[in-house]
Design a protein around this motif. Structure first.
Motif, PDB file in Angstrom:
ATOM      1  N   LEU A 106       0.830  -1.206   0.000  1.00 25.54           N
ATOM      2  CA  LEU A 106       0.000   0.000   0.000  1.00 25.54           C
ATOM      3  C   LEU A 106       0.862   1.253   0.000  1.00 25.54           C
ATOM      4  O   LEU A 106       0.460   2.299  -0.487  1.00 25.54           O
ATOM      5  CB  LEU A 106      -0.918   0.029   1.229  1.00 25.54           C
ATOM      6  N   HIS A 107       2.059   1.135   0.584  1.00 27.65           N
ATOM      7  CA  HIS A 107       2.954   2.293   0.598  1.00 27.65           C
ATOM      8  C   HIS A 107       3.901   2.296  -0.591  1.00 27.65           C
ATOM      9  O   HIS A 107       4.875   3.031  -0.600  1.00 27.65           O
ATOM     10  CB  HIS A 107       3.744   2.342   1.910  1.00 27.65           C
ATOM     11  N   GLY A 108       3.605   1.449  -1.556  1.00 27.09           N
ATOM     12  CA  GLY A 108       4.360   1.498  -2.808  1.00 27.09           C
ATOM     13  C   GLY A 108       5.744   0.871  -2.728  1.00 27.09           C
ATOM     14  O   GLY A 108       6.587   1.150  -3.566  1.00 27.09           O
ATOM     15  N   LEU A 109       5.993   0.025  -1.715  1.00 32.07           N
ATOM     16  CA  LEU A 109       7.289  -0.659  -1.646  1.00 32.07           C
ATOM     17  C   LEU A 109       7.222  -1.938  -2.485  1.00 32.07           C
ATOM     18  O   LEU A 109       6.260  -2.698  -2.383  1.00 32.07           O
ATOM     19  CB  LEU A 109       7.633  -1.020  -0.202  1.00 32.07           C
ATOM     20  N   LEU A 110       8.240  -2.154  -3.292  1.00 29.20           N
ATOM     21  CA  LEU A 110       8.213  -3.299  -4.205  1.00 29.20           C
ATOM     22  C   LEU A 110       9.446  -4.171  -4.048  1.00 29.20           C
ATOM     23  O   LEU A 110      10.499  -3.712  -3.610  1.00 29.20           O
ATOM     24  CB  LEU A 110       8.137  -2.815  -5.654  1.00 29.20           C
ATOM     25  N   GLY A 111       9.278  -5.436  -4.397  1.00 28.82           N
ATOM     26  CA  GLY A 111      10.398  -6.358  -4.511  1.00 28.82           C
ATOM     27  C   GLY A 111      11.235  -6.489  -3.254  1.00 28.82           C
ATOM     28  O   GLY A 111      10.710  -6.685  -2.161  1.00 28.82           O
TER      29      GLY A 111
ATOM     30  N   MET B   1      -1.824  -0.161  -7.684  1.00 31.57           N
ATOM     31  CA  MET B   1      -2.302  -0.010  -6.307  1.00 31.57           C
ATOM     32  C   MET B   1      -3.717  -0.555  -6.156  1.00 31.57           C
ATOM     33  O   MET B   1      -4.038  -1.263  -5.205  1.00 31.57           O
ATOM     34  CB  MET B   1      -2.275   1.474  -5.934  1.00 31.57           C
ATOM     35  N   ILE B   2      -4.569  -0.232  -7.166  1.00 28.57           N
ATOM     36  CA  ILE B   2      -5.932  -0.764  -7.154  1.00 28.57           C
ATOM     37  C   ILE B   2      -5.881  -2.289  -7.175  1.00 28.57           C
ATOM     38  O   ILE B   2      -6.596  -2.966  -6.441  1.00 28.57           O
ATOM     39  CB  ILE B   2      -6.710  -0.236  -8.385  1.00 28.57           C
ATOM     40  N   TRP B   3      -4.973  -2.794  -7.985  1.00 25.21           N
ATOM     41  CA  TRP B   3      -4.817  -4.235  -8.125  1.00 25.21           C
ATOM     42  C   TRP B   3      -4.380  -4.872  -6.815  1.00 25.21           C
ATOM     43  O   TRP B   3      -4.836  -5.956  -6.446  1.00 25.21           O
ATOM     44  CB  TRP B   3      -3.820  -4.515  -9.256  1.00 25.21           C
ATOM     45  N   THR B   4      -3.469  -4.217  -6.093  1.00 22.22           N
ATOM     46  CA  THR B   4      -3.014  -4.723  -4.796  1.00 22.22           C
ATOM     47  C   THR B   4      -4.190  -4.885  -3.844  1.00 22.22           C
ATOM     48  O   THR B   4      -4.350  -5.933  -3.201  1.00 22.22           O
ATOM     49  CB  THR B   4      -2.016  -3.730  -4.173  1.00 22.22           C
ATOM     50  N   ILE B   5      -5.015  -3.850  -3.765  1.00 22.40           N
ATOM     51  CA  ILE B   5      -6.162  -3.914  -2.863  1.00 22.40           C
ATOM     52  C   ILE B   5      -7.130  -4.996  -3.335  1.00 22.40           C
ATOM     53  O   ILE B   5      -7.624  -5.793  -2.538  1.00 22.40           O
ATOM     54  CB  ILE B   5      -6.878  -2.550  -2.786  1.00 22.40           C
ATOM     55  N   ALA B   6      -7.364  -5.036  -4.660  1.00 26.10           N
ATOM     56  CA  ALA B   6      -8.337  -5.998  -5.196  1.00 26.10           C
ATOM     57  C   ALA B   6      -7.917  -7.435  -4.896  1.00 26.10           C
ATOM     58  O   ALA B   6      -8.721  -8.230  -4.413  1.00 26.10           O
ATOM     59  CB  ALA B   6      -8.505  -5.791  -6.701  1.00 26.10           C
ATOM     60  N   THR B   7      -6.644  -7.762  -5.156  1.00 22.73           N
ATOM     61  CA  THR B   7      -6.230  -9.154  -4.939  1.00 22.73           C
ATOM     62  C   THR B   7      -6.239  -9.498  -3.459  1.00 22.73           C
ATOM     63  O   THR B   7      -6.599 -10.618  -3.081  1.00 22.73           O
ATOM     64  CB  THR B   7      -4.822  -9.416  -5.511  1.00 22.73           C
ATOM     65  N   ASN B  92     -14.552  -2.865  12.679  1.00 25.93           N
ATOM     66  CA  ASN B  92     -13.272  -3.301  13.247  1.00 25.93           C
ATOM     67  C   ASN B  92     -12.271  -2.157  13.331  1.00 25.93           C
ATOM     68  O   ASN B  92     -11.135  -2.359  13.752  1.00 25.93           O
ATOM     69  CB  ASN B  92     -12.663  -4.413  12.393  1.00 25.93           C
ATOM     70  N   GLN B  93     -12.681  -0.986  12.892  1.00 20.04           N
ATOM     71  CA  GLN B  93     -11.808   0.198  12.902  1.00 20.04           C
ATOM     72  C   GLN B  93     -10.506  -0.045  12.162  1.00 20.04           C
ATOM     73  O   GLN B  93      -9.430   0.337  12.625  1.00 20.04           O
ATOM     74  CB  GLN B  93     -11.535   0.643  14.339  1.00 20.04           C
ATOM     75  N   THR B  94     -10.616  -0.671  10.998  1.00 18.28           N
ATOM     76  CA  THR B  94      -9.409  -0.892  10.206  1.00 18.28           C
ATOM     77  C   THR B  94      -9.323   0.075   9.027  1.00 18.28           C
ATOM     78  O   THR B  94      -8.337   0.074   8.310  1.00 18.28           O
ATOM     79  CB  THR B  94      -9.371  -2.326   9.652  1.00 18.28           C
ATOM     80  N   LEU B  95     -10.341   0.899   8.862  1.00 24.27           N
ATOM     81  CA  LEU B  95     -10.338   1.821   7.727  1.00 24.27           C
ATOM     82  C   LEU B  95      -9.151   2.792   7.754  1.00 24.27           C
ATOM     83  O   LEU B  95      -8.619   3.130   6.693  1.00 24.27           O
ATOM     84  CB  LEU B  95     -11.672   2.569   7.665  1.00 24.27           C
ATOM     85  N   PRO B  96      -8.703   3.262   8.940  1.00 29.64           N
ATOM     86  CA  PRO B  96      -7.551   4.182   8.940  1.00 29.64           C
ATOM     87  C   PRO B  96      -6.314   3.632   8.239  1.00 29.64           C
ATOM     88  O   PRO B  96      -5.503   4.407   7.724  1.00 29.64           O
ATOM     89  CB  PRO B  96      -7.269   4.394  10.427  1.00 29.64           C
ATOM     90  N   LEU B  97      -6.179   2.304   8.199  1.00 32.59           N
ATOM     91  CA  LEU B  97      -5.021   1.739   7.499  1.00 32.59           C
ATOM     92  C   LEU B  97      -5.011   2.205   6.043  1.00 32.59           C
ATOM     93  O   LEU B  97      -3.977   2.614   5.518  1.00 32.59           O
ATOM     94  CB  LEU B  97      -5.079   0.213   7.541  1.00 32.59           C
ATOM     95  N   LEU B  98      -6.174   2.142   5.404  1.00 31.50           N
ATOM     96  CA  LEU B  98      -6.261   2.525   3.999  1.00 31.50           C
ATOM     97  C   LEU B  98      -6.263   4.043   3.849  1.00 31.50           C
ATOM     98  O   LEU B  98      -5.655   4.575   2.930  1.00 31.50           O
ATOM     99  CB  LEU B  98      -7.529   1.937   3.369  1.00 31.50           C
ATOM    100  N   THR B  99      -6.946   4.744   4.751  1.00 34.19           N
ATOM    101  CA  THR B  99      -7.054   6.196   4.578  1.00 34.19           C
ATOM    102  C   THR B  99      -5.766   6.911   4.972  1.00 34.19           C
ATOM    103  O   THR B  99      -5.557   8.045   4.565  1.00 34.19           O
ATOM    104  CB  THR B  99      -8.234   6.762   5.382  1.00 34.19           C
ATOM    105  N   THR B 100      -4.897   6.266   5.751  1.00 34.99           N
ATOM    106  CA  THR B 100      -3.621   6.898   6.089  1.00 34.99           C
ATOM    107  C   THR B 100      -2.558   6.578   5.042  1.00 34.99           C
ATOM    108  O   THR B 100      -1.574   7.298   4.919  1.00 34.99           O
ATOM    109  CB  THR B 100      -3.122   6.420   7.474  1.00 34.99           C
ATOM    110  N   ALA B 101      -2.761   5.479   4.309  1.00 33.97           N
ATOM    111  CA  ALA B 101      -1.776   5.108   3.288  1.00 33.97           C
ATOM    112  C   ALA B 101      -1.821   6.129   2.141  1.00 33.97           C
ATOM    113  O   ALA B 101      -2.841   6.781   1.940  1.00 33.97           O
ATOM    114  CB  ALA B 101      -2.090   3.714   2.757  1.00 33.97           C
TER     115      ALA B 101
END
Lengths: 248, 251
Positions: A106-111, B1-7, B92-101
């Protein structure tokens, strides 16, 4: 003394409809500084932290993180923030490794950069022995540590921790405090807590909030009893109560 | 990034028994429907139709019915899948993980949405194996099958978009599920009322999901149906993004 300011917030105010939660707050954080944010319940600590991490837009005021305006360029500025909210934002259905890898992505770190970041964060928070366990099966203390690992993973300039030692055993508290001290060497840390001795143990400077305003903002050298300072300031409108506290 | 979240969303679905049990139950029921339809076709309809010109074939009777059933069943199942997207994160209050990223709200919303679409594609893939197996013994109308697959995909994608939005409104997964189910059911009732004898209205039929879905099942690919679904999906995604953006501004 030469120093870089990593976080600067000016004239920060936040209203919830008519109610003022934070009123004209100024906050500055230098490189290598650990700032303790204190205050009674409802003083506006969590609101301030949410604003500093971009989770809540301030009604007025500006925030600069590492020289980047958080409100103008949130995505760039957020790269430099690590945040642990009151509740660690962990997904219970992932293992520690899966979760930390996801955060790194999520922070864009790769590999290899990612592997390295995950390994070092895991190392620093002593999570190695639980790395393949589901977060749901971990104790509160371990979950808290996973939360801290997530906050320092991408090596941010500013680390913001909201009550990081709640629910930990004394040994873990000592370890976490040591970790915060260490973090303070290369990062800047903002720490919110209710535990006054903790502030004295790890913080260079203290900012005390009461009803959304700063009532104290100074380094801890020369302060004999933080407890006395705290009660004096917080109960200054109510001298009887302050005396009573002082007598105890 | 969208793909990371999706998978990751997709993988997390399979970490809990939820996705497995839903896929299994849906597959079981649809297999039953399929076999029932096939049996009826072979023993009764086929002999009756023999020798007639332009008689409805296997693709019309068995395959269309299967996809229609899939659409109806998913009407009840989709709310269970969408309720967790934002409401559970809130609880579960996990939304800040995504909104802070360092990612935008748009990326978060699209990531979650595409994660769910992956599950929908999996489901449709498993379902399509059944009619595809008929091609071993007979000639299928592949065009018609493709239209049915596309129609079902668009229908389910629109269910998912509506569910995503309703899930972003609340912190109680159950309320998100109930309101999504209510909305989807309402759109179906619109179709029924649009077709009623006394007060039928073309407008109601147009507004409903099912009218557009049915023309796909007839093997009719009309671009206006496609536009309907695209508009429906895009507007609900935009609403979700707006809602999450507003959360930062006021409370």
């Amino acid at each position: 003394m030469e120093s870089t300011i990593l976080l600067a917030a000016e004239g920060l105010s936040r209203y919830y409809s008519d109610q003022c939660a934070v009123d004209n707050l100024n906050l500055q954080l230098q490189k290598g500084e650990v700032l303790g944010l204190l205050g009674p319940n409802g003083a506006g600590k969590s609101t301030t932290m949410q604003m500093l991490t971009g989770n809540l837009a301030p009604t007025t005021g500006s925030i600069q993180i590492n020289g980047i305006d958080l409100l103008e360029e949130p995505r760039k500025a957020k790269q430099h923030i690590g945040y642990l909210p009151e509740q660690p934002p962990v997904y219970r259905d992932l293992t520690v490794n899966e979760y930390l890898n996801y955060c790194a992505k999520l922070h864009g770190l790769l590999g290899s950069e990612r592997t390295q970041a995950v390994n070092s964060a895991r190392e620093r928070c002593s999570l190695n022995e639980v790395q393949n366990r589901l977060i749901a099966n971990l104790s509160k203390g371990y979950r808290q540590r996973v939360g801290i690992a997530q906050a320092i993973l991408h090596n941010p300039a500013v680390v913001i921790l909201d009550e990081p030692t709640v629910g930990l055993d004394p040994l873990q508290i000592r370890e976490i405090r040591k970790l915060i001290r260490e973090l303070g060497k290369e990062h800047s840390v903002i720490l919110s807590t209710h535990i006054l001795p903790e502030v004295q143990a790890v913080c260079d400077r203290v900012q005390i909030l009461n009803r959304g305003r700063t009532v104290f903002n100074d380094s801890l050298t020369g302060v004999e009893s933080l407890e006395k300072v705290f009660f004096d300031l917080v109960y200054q409108d109510d001298p009887a109560l302050a005396d009573e506290v002082a007598e105890q | 990034m969208i793909w990371t979240i999706a998978t990751t969303e997709f993988r997390r679905l399979f970490n809990s028994p939820l996705a497995w049990s839903i896929l299994a139950v849906v597959q079981f029921i649809l297999a039953w429907v399929f076999l029932l339809g096939l049996n009826e076709y072979v023993t009764q309809i086929q002999p009756a139709m023999a020798g007639r010109e332009n008689a409805p074939g296997l693709s019309d009777l068995v395959v269309s019915a299967l996809y229609l059933w899939a659409g109806i069943i998913m009407l009840a199942v989709m709310p269970v899948l969408t309720m967790r997207l934002f409401a559970e994160e809130r609880m579960n209050q996990t939304l800040p993980l995504l909104t802070t990223a360092p990612i935008s709200i748009t990326q978060i919303v699209l990531g979650k949405y595409f994660g769910l679409l992956l599950l929908i594609i999996t489901m449709i893939g498993m379902l399509t194996l059944m009619p595809a197996s008929l091609s071993l013994g007979t000639d299928l109308d592949w065009g018609k099958l493709a239209a049915a697959i596309l129609g079902l995909f668009l229908l389910l994608a629109s269910f998912a978009a509506a569910g995503l939005f309703l899930s972003s409104l609340t912190r109680q997964p159950i309320i998100a599920a109930v309101s999504t189910f209510g909305l989807l059911l309402f759109l179906m009732v619109l179709y029924i009322s649009g077709n009623s004898q006394s007060s039928g209205s073309q407008l109601f039929i147009y507004l409903s999901h099912f009218g557009h879905f049915l023309s796909f099942l007839d093997g009719l690919f009309d671009s206006s149906d496609l536009v309907y679904y695209v508009l429906f999906i895009v507007s609900f995604l935009l609403l979700t993004i707006r809602k999450l953006d507003n959360e930062r501004l006021q409370r």
